[in-house]
Design an enzyme around this catalytic site. Structure first.
Site, PDB file in Angstrom:
ATOM      1  N   GLN A   1     -19.995 -10.465 -42.350  1.00  0.00           N
ATOM      2  CA  GLN A   1     -18.729 -10.637 -41.648  1.00  0.00           C
ATOM      3  C   GLN A   1     -18.958 -11.027 -40.183  1.00  0.00           C
ATOM      4  O   GLN A   1     -18.010 -11.412 -39.499  1.00  0.00           O
ATOM      5  CB  GLN A   1     -17.896  -9.345 -41.717  1.00  0.00           C
TER       6      GLN A   1
ATOM      7  N   GLU B   1      -4.635  -6.226 -41.422  1.00  0.00           N
ATOM      8  CA  GLU B   1      -4.967  -4.823 -41.629  1.00  0.00           C
ATOM      9  C   GLU B   1      -3.777  -3.895 -41.484  1.00  0.00           C
ATOM     10  O   GLU B   1      -3.833  -2.741 -41.904  1.00  0.00           O
ATOM     11  CB  GLU B   1      -6.084  -4.453 -40.652  1.00  0.00           C
TER      12      GLU B   1
ATOM     13  N   ARG C   1     -10.500  -2.309 -43.700  1.00  0.00           N
ATOM     14  CA  ARG C   1      -9.236  -3.009 -43.515  1.00  0.00           C
ATOM     15  C   ARG C   1      -8.397  -2.383 -42.410  1.00  0.00           C
ATOM     16  O   ARG C   1      -7.216  -2.070 -42.589  1.00  0.00           O
ATOM     17  CB  ARG C   1      -8.450  -3.069 -44.814  1.00  0.00           C
ATOM     18  N   CYS C   2      -9.036  -2.142 -41.259  1.00  0.00           N
ATOM     19  CA  CYS C   2      -8.285  -1.672 -40.103  1.00  0.00           C
ATOM     20  C   CYS C   2      -9.170  -1.904 -38.902  1.00  0.00           C
ATOM     21  O   CYS C   2     -10.337  -2.214 -39.032  1.00  0.00           O
ATOM     22  CB  CYS C   2      -7.942  -0.186 -40.215  1.00  0.00           C
TER      23      CYS C   2
END
Lengths: 806, 164, 287
Positions: free
Chosen positions: A237, A760, A384-385
């Site tokens: 990522q 997110e 996902r945040c």
């Protein structure tokens, strides 16, 4: 003009710029099975790596016998820590200032830890050989409970640092302690709470979960011995950060390392870190001179690469008797597993947890976080945040609900009463963040009206009466959640990872015929960057999005950037894209002035062209200007039309939203049925509504999974309880409800196009909404808080404890 | 370990190879035949990313030995497009309705939906959800996948009607 | 996850399969749909050296009813059971149960024989077979024998099947017309084994329950035939007392292990709920 001349509106539509529901350019290849994921890469002579992993949570390695494995035809090498020590590669630095064993050195500290790396001609031979590596272990007592990690008689986990009591973030209180992080005015917060009319106190645990992208982690490392260049394709990522870390670890000069992220099958934070598999593959390629592929299986993914959460948050919140919040205090015990491998900005060992005052104007607050080691897998990533934001949001949204019960107030009313008001923005929170923009009241008001909140509460009242009369065995729950995220890390002045400032970048080249390529420091894992970044650029430079190629993920060609996680792509790289576009436009304006023989100031930009003010017939389109830049000798200007922008954001962005969940609980079975879920998101300027909606659907589904079932649990000796997709809860299309989405638009004042990021938000807000709904269903029976996940048995146990079963 | 001679028909074409009997069909397709559309997501037959047609039925190719598939007819995502090379209605619909994000589940999902629409050309939403319940997606929340399959079913029905 | 190596055989008759199995000795296994065995092999919890694939033996496939007996070939897939019009007519609980196994792809390969014979207490069909009082037809070197489903299961993965034997068919006495049926299964999600499940069959006569048969899935080492639970219903009008007695009798024999689906007390209570709901639904279907 004649009546065939397209109007400005028609020309703008053709660009498919900001706001367009543009179809994704990625999809043609994905729908035909022509994606290019890391396991699709096949190189001549490539060998396969596979790990021998620890079956124990905590054990001493007495001996490793490779002989039988090496005797298997097709096995090329078996690496252990002893082989890596001469290269000083048996440990690697983590992004959190700790070190992590690449291959276990004398001890294993979690089940699934990497012990030896087998290299063989194919994955079948490698797997056979893994079975034949004989490791003799002496099992040791394990710590699976973070609350016992700092006991006086707790076993020493990290012998490698047992004498190093000064950690990366200050002094360590215990050999199993990692850091203490403190924010806020303790005295003020404690005073507010001790003097308050009403105080609510609760222990809020957020269980250990895992991002579990459908594609596991993996890489192909290829050392070209002739030109000395190491190329690694992998599920990264943050490819540039990986290159820098790889260079620091291996001492290979950074220009001789090329990191390529091909298509990535979902990331959700799992693919931010650097893992032993990458290092072992690189070492094996350097040693053997041929490419090495390593691909995790699902059990390895769930048990060894980057988990998330495992945050245990003890909070107190105080208020006046009429519901004005006066103070907040929180202590977090953070279970980081065996190594501190969080991926937070360096100065933030608990991420941005101090966003935990949420959407509320709270005058006094104080937070402390203690990180500890346990015999569990390392990680603690932002699933996902943004960094620890979902933990913070869950904490405050549960605490506000708990307070509402205590005050006997409706939880929506309590929120409305304490919101930061529209006119208070930019708003500096008592814990130090400057919220850029917001209009919370409008958002929650719209949400409540849309779902008929009053009607739902009336229905719930009737349901409760019917339940008490014995007419139904179902209880209705209504979950209200309001979240404020903090995303887009971040300003270089306070955000870095390993000293690398968290700016991002975009480099644009306009081709002579008026098409373009833009390269960014980020990398899409499904977010559709190739589609949306072209849209930003189309609006900025007037070239149709279809004529702009977006390229990411190859460190030899892309400008340096910190990658994609924490919803930072749009806030940071999106801004860089807009800014680079503006540089293009500025140069184009000079070219246009020359060609039209006017002063630059006499020109105005109109969708896709510069025109002479007051005389739109006299204009040059961007395509014409692009061509001119390549074929005209323009005094004072270099040929060509290119620009690069490295964008250091002045602030984070603060997306927010109002979520409402309605569900029914069968108290006899613990089965929960989500009847309705409404999500209103405000992510500032909306680049592509179709993609935003898709991101919200996906994030809500992940939130559902977390709230209702996901857990990576360990038993007392450190065994993972259930590490396949049989047990780790990923809902299917049948368990997943239909989602209702909505929005308001409050642009970010400091972002070039006003966008805030959205991918997110639904996870951050969704988990609270589901959990608040489950808690709400039992609130009238005296429940203040029940821990996640709200799977069948836990919900049933709650009902049982409240005396509702039989 | 000794290898066996394997023959099968894949996407309408005869293929053959030498493989150990234990070779999983997904590996034979991906590594021997270079059909890298179907993916491995879970290894334990839960996620469906490896879904292919085996003799006209959807199966999870991570849990089929190549030996079992010897002599069979196999269809993968690479064989779904129309014979003239244009995209199948499902492929079009997934793009049109944003039925995919990271793309990793997509080949298995479309291959499964392709078979589902042959078994049930006019499915209800509940039937679609049940029909793809062996395929996990982590990105989309399924809503747009369901929408895509519904749209493709309608498109296929109208094409059939037009042809009649 | 990579399975170990094995020799592969594809017989076309039961006789051939039995011979191959005998020749292979204790490291030989038959392979049906593979969806229990192959995951075990990928985890290297099973390492057979010889696999005998039964999928191409025609005599092991098919569904028919003759003289009040339903016969289902062991290699009939769960998808074929679901698609069978005959079963839907004469014994619809088979379809209802098969639809709750795993997911569509797995049911395309998973077989009735594999599901009942491997002894996994999580499988759905064994309890149903006990409720239906089915018989398993088993072939071996020395011929064929029948074992009642109620006598077949000894412990988890241990059954009456001897080394060298192959399950060839399942025989079920056709339930009387007008019987009521229900397979109630609670699970965490599609694809999961039951937290607890109950198969309930009953017949009604003159407003009273004439007979009832109940069995439980995944709340013990084996499927559990809840004989006392069925007996508690027979002869009653299925009033609250009778149903409570049946539920209590079923809960009394449930001995689930704690796992990700929940602790023991919860799973026992879910078993009771499944029985309660199964009785209600079966009764509503009976005539």
């Amino acid at each position: 003009m004649n009546d065939q001349t397209p109007t400005a509106v028609e020309r703008a539509e053709k660009l498919q710029g900001l706001g367009s529901k543009r179809k994704r350019v990625e999809d043609a290849r994905f729908t035909q099975g022509k994606g290019n994921y890391v396991d699709d890469i096949k190189l001549p002579g490539m060998l396969f790596g596979d790990f021998v992993r620890s079956p124990y949570g905590h054990a001493r390695i007495k001996s490793i016998d490779k002989a039988a494995a090496l005797a298997v035809p097709g096995v090329v090498a078996v690496l252990t820590a002893e082989d890596l020590k001469p290269l000083n590669l048996h440990y690697m630095p983590t992004l959190a200032g700790d070190v992590q064993a690449v291959l276990a050195d004398e001890k294993v500290l979690f089940q699934g830890q990497e012990v030896a790396f087998v290299v063989a001609e194919n994955r079948y031979v490698a797997a056979d050989a893994v079975d034949l590596v004989e490791v003799d272990y002496e099992q040791l007592p394990a710590i699976n409970d973070p609350f016992k990690a700092m006991d006086a008689d707790a076993p020493v986990l990290r012998e490698d640092i047992k004498d190093k009591m000064e950690g990366a973030h200050g002094p360590r209180k215990h050999v199993n302690h990692i850091f203490t992080w403190e924010v806020g005015d303790k005295d003020a917060a404690h005073k507010a709470i001790s003097e308050a009319e009403v105080v609510a106190e609760e222990m809020i645990s957020y269980q250990r979960v895992h991002p579990c992208p459908l594609e596991t982690c993996g890489c192909v490392a290829s050392m070209d011995k002739i030109n000395g260049k190491l190329t690694i394709w992998g599920t990264f990522q943050a490819p540039h950060a990986v290159r820098t870390v790889a260079s620091l670890i291996t001492n290979i000069p950074e220009h001789n390392i090329r990191i390529i992220s091909p298509d990535i099958g979902g990331g959700f934070g799992n693919k931010v870190g650097v893992y032993p598999g990458y290092i072992c593959s690189a070492v094996a390629s350097i040693v053997t001179g041929v490419p090495i592929k390593w691909i995790e299986d699902r059990i390895e993914n769930l048990t060894s690469t980057a988990f998330a959460r495992d945050y245990h948050m003890k909070g107190r919140i105080s208020a006046t008797s009429d519901g004005k919040i006066t103070g907040l205090d929180c202590h977090v015990l953070a279970d980081h597993g065996a190594f501190d491998a969080c991926a937070d900005p360096t100065k933030f060992p608990a991420g941005f947890f101090n966003i935990c005052t949420g959407s509320y104007d709270i005058p006094a607050a104080h937070v402390t976080v203690d990180g500890v080691y346990t015999n569990k897998a390392p990680g603690g990533v932002a699933y996902r945040c943004s960094f620890r934001v979902t933990e913070a949001s869950y904490f405050i949204e549960r605490m506000v609900d708990v307070l509402a019960r205590k005050l006997d107030m409706d939880p929506a009313d309590l929120r409305l009463k304490n919101f930061i008001k529209k006119e208070q923005f930019p708003y500096t929170s008592v814990l130090g963040w400057e919220y850029d923009s917001g209009d919370y009241e409008t958002a929650l008001d719209k949400a409540m009206k849309t779902v008929d909140y009053t009607g739902l509460r009336a229905e719930q009242k009737a349901n409760r009466e019917a339940f008490d009369r014995g007419e139904t065995r179902k209880l209705m729950g209504i979950g209200v959640a309001f979240f404020t995220e903090i995303v887009g890390a971040g300003p270089v002045k306070n955000c870095d990872i390993l000293g690398l400032g968290m700016f991002d970048s975009c480099e644009i080249r306009i081709h002579p015929t008026g098409s373009a390529i833009a390269r960014l420091g980020t990398i899409s894992q499904g977010q559709g960057h190739a589609t949306t970044f072209a849209q930003i650029l189309a609006s900025e430079i007037g070239i149709p999005a279809d004529m702009i190629t977006i390229e990411e993920g190859d460190t030899d060609t892309a400008p340096y950037g910190l990658g994609t996680y924490g919803s930072r792509s749009t806030p940071v790289a999106g801004a860089a894209t807009a800014m680079a576009g503006r540089k293009i436009r500025a140069k184009a304006q000079m070219i246009a002035a020359y060609l039209l023989e006017v002063h630059e100031d006499d020109l105005e930009w109109d969708v896709d062209r510069f025109q002479v003010k007051g005389n739109p017939e006299s204009h040059k389109t961007m395509a014409e200007l692009a061509f001119a830049s390549y074929n005209q000798a323009i005094p004072g200007l270099e040929p060509g039309l290119e620009a690069v922008s490295y964008y250091d954001p002045p602030n984070m962005t603060y997306p927010f939203g109002a979520y409402l969940c309605v569900l029914d609980i069968d108290v006899d079975t613990g089965v929960t049925d989500v009847r309705r879920f409404y999500a209103l998101d405000d992510c500032g300027t909306r680049i592509n509504p179709m993609i935003i909606e898709g991101q919200v659907h996906g994030g809500l589904t992940e939130a559902l999974a977390i709230a209702m079932g996901q857990e990576i649990a360990y038993d007392e000796i450190g065994n993972v309880k259930g590490a396949t997709l049989l047990d780790f809860y990923l809902p299917t299309a049948v368990e997943t409800p239909a989602w209702e989405t909505d929005y308001t638009v409050t642009p970010s004042p400091h972002h070039p196009i006003g966008a805030k990021g959205v991918g997110e938000s639904p996870n951050v807000g969704g988990v609270s909404a589901f959990s608040n709904a489950v808690n709400d269903a039992f609130a009238h029976k005296g429940l203040t808080h029940t821990q996640m996940p709200h799977d069948h048995w836990r919900v049933w146990k709650t009902a049982e404890k409240l005396g509702l079963n039989g | 370990m000794s290898k066996m001679h394997v023959k099968m028909t894949v996407n309408g074409k005869p293929v053959e190879g030498l493989a150990e009997p234990r070779t999983l069909l997904i590996h034979f397709l991906r590594e021997d035949l270079n059909l890298t559309g179907p993916h491995i997501g879970c290894d334990t037959s839960h996620c469906g990313a490896c879904t292919v047609d085996l003799d006209g039925k959807s199966v999870k190719s991570c849990t089929v030995f190549v030996a079992q598939a010897n002599g069979a007819e196999v269809t993968t995502i690479e064989g779904i497009a129309n014979p003239d090379g244009t995209l199948h209605a499902l492929q079009e619909a997934f793009r049109e309705h944003h039925g995919l994000q990271c793309g990793f589940c997509t080949p298995g999902m479309i291959t499964r939906a392709h078979r589902l629409l042959q078994e049930n050309p006019n499915p209800t939403e509940a039937e679609i959800r049940m029909g793809i319940s062996g395929n996990l997606c982590r990105c989309t929340g399924y809503q747009n996948i369901v929408k895509s399959i519904t749209a493709a079913a309608e498109q296929l029905a109208s094409m059939k009607e037009a042809a009649e | 996850m990579i399975p170990g190596a094995f020799d592969y055989h594809r017989p076309s008759t039961v006789a051939e399969a039995v011979t191959l199995l005998a020749d292979a000795g204790e490291d030989g296994r038959v392979l049906a749909g593979g969806h229990s065995l192959i995951p075990m092999m990928k985890l290297r919890m099973a390492t057979p050296e010889t696999l005998i694939d039964l999928r191409h033996i025609d005599e092991l496939r098919g569904i028919d009813e003759n003289g009040g007996t339903i016969t289902i070939g062991a290699m009939t897939t769960q998808a074929e059971m679901i698609a069978s019009g005959l079963l839907a007519d004469v014994c619809p609980i088979l379809r209802e149960t098969a639809l709750q196994i795993a997911d569509p792809q797995i049911r395309n390969l998973g077989t009735i024989g594999g599901n009942v014979a491997n002894g996994d207490p999580g499988n759905d069909l064994p309890a149903l077979m006990q409720a239906l009082d089915a018989a398993y037809v088993i072939a071996g070197k020395s011929g064929s024998r029948e074992v009642a489903a109620r006598d077949f299961y000894e412990a988890a993965y241990f059954t009456a099947l001897q080394d060298g034997e192959v399950l060839t068919a399942i025989r079920i006495a056709t339930p009387p017309a007008g019987h009521g049926w229900a397979y109630e299964k609670q699970k965490r999600k599609i694809g999961d084994y039951a937290t607890a499940a109950a198969a309930v069959l009953l017949t009604m006569s003159g407003g009273k329950c004439a007979s009832a048969s109940i069995a439980l899935t995944n709340v013990g080492d084996t499927p559990l035939f809840a004989e006392a639970a069925g007996a508690a219903l027979a002869g009653t009008d299925l009033g609250a007392d009778a149903v409570n007695a049946a539920v209590a009798a079923a809960e009394a024999i449930a001995e689930p292990a704690e796992d990700g689906r929940g602790p023991v007390d919860f799973r026992i209570k879910v078993a009771g709920q499944m029985v309660r709901r199964g009785i209600a639904r079966a009764a509503s279907r009976a005539s």
